[in-house]
Design a protein around this motif. Structure first.
Motif, PDB file in Angstrom:
ATOM      1  N   GLU A  62       0.745  -1.074  -0.102  1.00 57.33           N
ATOM      2  CA  GLU A  62       0.314   0.615  -0.149  1.00 57.33           C
ATOM      3  C   GLU A  62       1.086   0.988  -0.221  1.00 57.33           C
ATOM      4  OE1 GLU A  62      -3.138   0.495  -0.754  1.00 57.33           O
ATOM      5  OE2 GLU A  62      -4.089  -2.272   0.052  1.00 57.33           O
ATOM      6  N   LYS A  63       2.168   1.434   0.777  1.00 56.00           N
ATOM      7  CA  LYS A  63       2.764   2.608   0.915  1.00 56.00           C
ATOM      8  C   LYS A  63       4.278   1.751   0.741  1.00 56.00           C
ATOM      9  CE  LYS A  63       1.288   5.208   3.540  1.00 56.00           C
ATOM     10  NZ  LYS A  63       1.394   6.126   4.289  1.00 56.00           N
ATOM     11  N   PRO A  64       4.700   1.681  -0.578  1.00 56.56           N
ATOM     12  CA  PRO A  64       6.126   1.226  -1.485  1.00 56.56           C
ATOM     13  C   PRO A  64       7.158   2.042  -1.059  1.00 56.56           C
ATOM     14  CG  PRO A  64       4.534   1.651  -3.119  1.00 56.56           C
ATOM     15  CD  PRO A  64       3.964   1.539  -2.135  1.00 56.56           C
ATOM     16  N   ASN A  65       7.483   3.335  -1.024  1.00 58.66           N
ATOM     17  CA  ASN A  65       8.273   4.543  -0.416  1.00 58.66           C
ATOM     18  C   ASN A  65       8.368   5.286   0.465  1.00 58.66           C
ATOM     19  OD1 ASN A  65       8.307   4.468  -3.749  1.00 58.66           O
ATOM     20  ND2 ASN A  65       6.883   5.406  -3.745  1.00 58.66           N
ATOM     21  N   ASP A  66       7.406   4.585   1.796  1.00 60.68           N
ATOM     22  CA  ASP A  66       6.885   5.021   3.309  1.00 60.68           C
ATOM     23  C   ASP A  66       8.394   4.672   3.866  1.00 60.68           C
ATOM     24  OD1 ASP A  66       6.652   5.014   5.886  1.00 60.68           O
ATOM     25  OD2 ASP A  66       4.575   4.460   6.240  1.00 60.68           O
ATOM     26  N   LYS A  67       9.329   5.460   4.164  1.00 59.22           N
ATOM     27  CA  LYS A  67      10.241   5.291   5.636  1.00 59.22           C
ATOM     28  C   LYS A  67      10.140   5.325   6.198  1.00 59.22           C
ATOM     29  CE  LYS A  67      12.590   8.536   1.407  1.00 59.22           C
ATOM     30  NZ  LYS A  67      11.279   8.514   0.359  1.00 59.22           N
ATOM     31  N   ARG A  68       8.964   5.270   7.570  1.00 60.11           N
ATOM     32  CA  ARG A  68       8.753   5.108   9.011  1.00 60.11           C
ATOM     33  C   ARG A  68       8.098   4.220   8.714  1.00 60.11           C
ATOM     34  NH1 ARG A  68       7.717  10.219   6.967  1.00 60.11           N
ATOM     35  NH2 ARG A  68       9.004  12.177   7.163  1.00 60.11           N
ATOM     36  N   ARG A  69       8.497   2.895   8.455  1.00 58.51           N
ATOM     37  CA  ARG A  69       7.799   2.140   8.624  1.00 58.51           C
ATOM     38  C   ARG A  69       7.836   0.641  10.009  1.00 58.51           C
ATOM     39  NH1 ARG A  69       7.804  -1.912   4.557  1.00 58.51           N
ATOM     40  NH2 ARG A  69       7.321  -0.710   2.831  1.00 58.51           N
ATOM     41  N   ASN A  70       9.605   1.024  10.370  1.00 59.07           N
ATOM     42  CA  ASN A  70       9.353   0.050  11.201  1.00 59.07           C
ATOM     43  C   ASN A  70       9.034   0.615  12.502  1.00 59.07           C
ATOM     44  OD1 ASN A  70      11.543  -1.016   9.243  1.00 59.07           O
ATOM     45  ND2 ASN A  70      12.965   0.673   9.746  1.00 59.07           N
ATOM     46  N   GLU A  71       8.982   1.732  13.088  1.00 54.84           N
ATOM     47  CA  GLU A  71       8.462   2.179  14.567  1.00 54.84           C
ATOM     48  C   GLU A  71       7.524   2.816  14.056  1.00 54.84           C
ATOM     49  OE1 GLU A  71      12.012   3.291  17.658  1.00 54.84           O
ATOM     50  OE2 GLU A  71      12.613   1.799  16.832  1.00 54.84           O
ATOM     51  N   PHE A  72       6.214   2.622  14.583  1.00 50.58           N
ATOM     52  CA  PHE A  72       5.181   3.223  15.143  1.00 50.58           C
ATOM     53  C   PHE A  72       4.051   3.083  15.712  1.00 50.58           C
ATOM     54  CE2 PHE A  72       5.122  -0.079  11.716  1.00 50.58           C
ATOM     55  CZ  PHE A  72       2.982  -0.568  11.783  1.00 50.58           C
ATOM     56  N   ARG A  73       3.118   3.709  15.831  1.00 51.06           N
ATOM     57  CA  ARG A  73       2.385   3.606  16.671  1.00 51.06           C
ATOM     58  C   ARG A  73       0.521   3.137  15.735  1.00 51.06           C
ATOM     59  NH1 ARG A  73      -0.787   6.503  22.226  1.00 51.06           N
ATOM     60  NH2 ARG A  73      -1.894   4.873  23.041  1.00 51.06           N
ATOM     61  N   TYR A  74       0.625   4.276  15.293  1.00 51.17           N
ATOM     62  CA  TYR A  74      -0.529   3.893  14.221  1.00 51.17           C
ATOM     63  C   TYR A  74       0.219   4.496  13.006  1.00 51.17           C
ATOM     64  CZ  TYR A  74      -2.450   5.325  18.518  1.00 51.17           C
ATOM     65  OH  TYR A  74      -3.054   5.491  19.324  1.00 51.17           O
TER      66      TYR A  74
END
Length: 399
Positions: free
Chosen positions: A332-344
């Motif tokens: 869904e978001k292949p260019n997402d650079k904030r994928r490792n640590e997230f709450r939402y």
């Protein structure tokens, strides 16, 4: 600690200064709010066309255009562009057009034989094979030009004509524009406009992570008091929310969805059996939403329109389910650079569906909610099918 309603409200009032953290978002003057154009697609296209034009009077020169092109080239996994030739173009040779044959923004360089087409979507989605039609028009009118076709959406939504259009998100726009604003000294009036525009993008178009963090902190601390305030305030939205909650309950009884019994006026959430099989609820209520759930669907209600949102939560997720989440992000978001640590993390959303005017408001709201949920379920089905088609390594997709 179980507080009475009176104690919860009293504690909130004694801690009312906690709302001061929201002042940067609520008290700051913003030109776009005054003009009431913060979510008007055509105004965003006008603003972006101005900023992307190297020969305009904003003082950015070709820096913003070059930064956007660099983002696209860096994310190019299909070998569409020659990196050196593309980044070394004379960007000042581009001419910018608005609504050229219905294409939102078109930049053309006759000297470089290169064009950049941008289709801009904020609260709507593409329709009637728009992207293919635009591709055909460009192929006919500019047969010998190298073409960079960009599908711009808030969350980097995948285009239908995926083999020919590149994904560009408003998060990319925010990062590129803020970087250039900080690096280049602009006239004070231009700097104010650009800063106002960035504020609007962060607040209304791109999810502002800092704002989300502050709101969730305040809500977690004073949940009971805030729920009471929303529950008992009397306005048109309260009636609308009550109708939406009743519709969700009805759809839950019909086994179309699983309504969240803890839904309130500010968070109208639900789940589905299919997604529960994929992302199994936790054993303890220590997930991102303070419950067993590791994902949620929720409905945003704004004036006379509704949209649906799907989010995953990254707190206390078992390793197997985190692998599934990472694969979902890939899809869904292949260019997402904030994928490792997230709450939402928001993975997809619907467009805004307008509540049609009619004599029976309950019927109109019910019809609107059903349209939104139908769109969400179609997106869910597509996501789950793509997961099955590309199994996750070191584990099997649980279906």
């Amino acid at each position: 600690m179980n507080l009475s309603d009176e104690e919860a409200l009293q504690n909130f009032l004694l801690d009312i200064d906690c709302l001061d953290e929201l002042l940067p978002w609520t008290k700051r003057f913003n030109l776009f709010d005054v003009l009431k154009i913060s979510r008007m697609e055509i105004r965003h296209s006008n603003m972006l066309a101005w900023l992307l034009n190297p020969n305009e009077n904003h003082g950015l020169g070709d820096a913003f255009l070059k930064a956007i092109v660099q983002i696209v080239v860096q994310n190019d996994d299909n070998g569409r562009y020659n990196i050196l030739e593309t980044l070394l173009m004379d960007f000042y040779s581009f001419v910018v057009y608005r609504e050229w044959k219905n294409i939102d923004i078109l930049l053309v360089s006759d000297a470089e034989k290169f064009l950049i087409a941008i289709e801009n979507k904020i609260d709507s989605h593409e329709h009637d094979n728009q992207l293919k039609k635009y591709r055909d028009v460009l192929a006919k009118d500019y047969p010998d030009y190298t073409k960079m076709r960009l599908y711009l959406t808030p969350d980097g939504e995948e285009p239908s004509d995926t083999n020919y259009w590149d994904v560009l998100s408003y998060r990319d726009v925010v990062e590129a524009l803020s970087d250039q604003k900080n690096a280049i000294e602009m006239a004070s009036d231009v700097a104010l406009v650009v800063e106002n525009y960035l504020d609007v993008l962060r607040r209304d178009i791109v999810e502002d992570e800092k704002l989300v963090e502050i709101c969730n902190k305040i809500y977690a601390k004073h949940r009971k008091a805030l729920d009471l305030i929303f529950e008992y305030r009397v306005d048109g939205r309260t009636r609308l929310v009550d109708i939406v909650k009743n519709v969700l309950a009805t759809l839950s009884r019909e086994n179309m969805i699983i309504a969240d019994t803890s839904s309130n006026a500010s968070f109208l959430s639900f789940h589905t059996s299919a997604m529960n099989e994929c992302l199994t609820p936790l054993k303890d209520a220590n997930g991102s939403w303070g419950s067993e759930c590791v994902y949620t669907y929720w409905l945003a209600v704004q004036e006379e329109k509704i949209c649906g949102i799907f989010e995953i939560g990254g707190w206390n997720v078992p390793e197997d389910e985190m692998r599934i989440m990472q694969r979902m992000i890939d899809i869904e978001k292949p260019n997402d650079k904030r994928r490792n640590e997230f709450r939402y993390k928001r993975l997809f959303r619907t467009g805004w569906h307008r509540i049609e005017e009619c004599d029976n408001i309950e019927e109109a709201v019910s019809d609107c909610v059903k349209r939104v949920i139908d769109e969400l379920l179609k997106k869910e089905d597509k996501l789950l099918r793509r997961l099955k088609e590309s199994p996750i390594e070191e584990g099997k997709f649980p279906m």
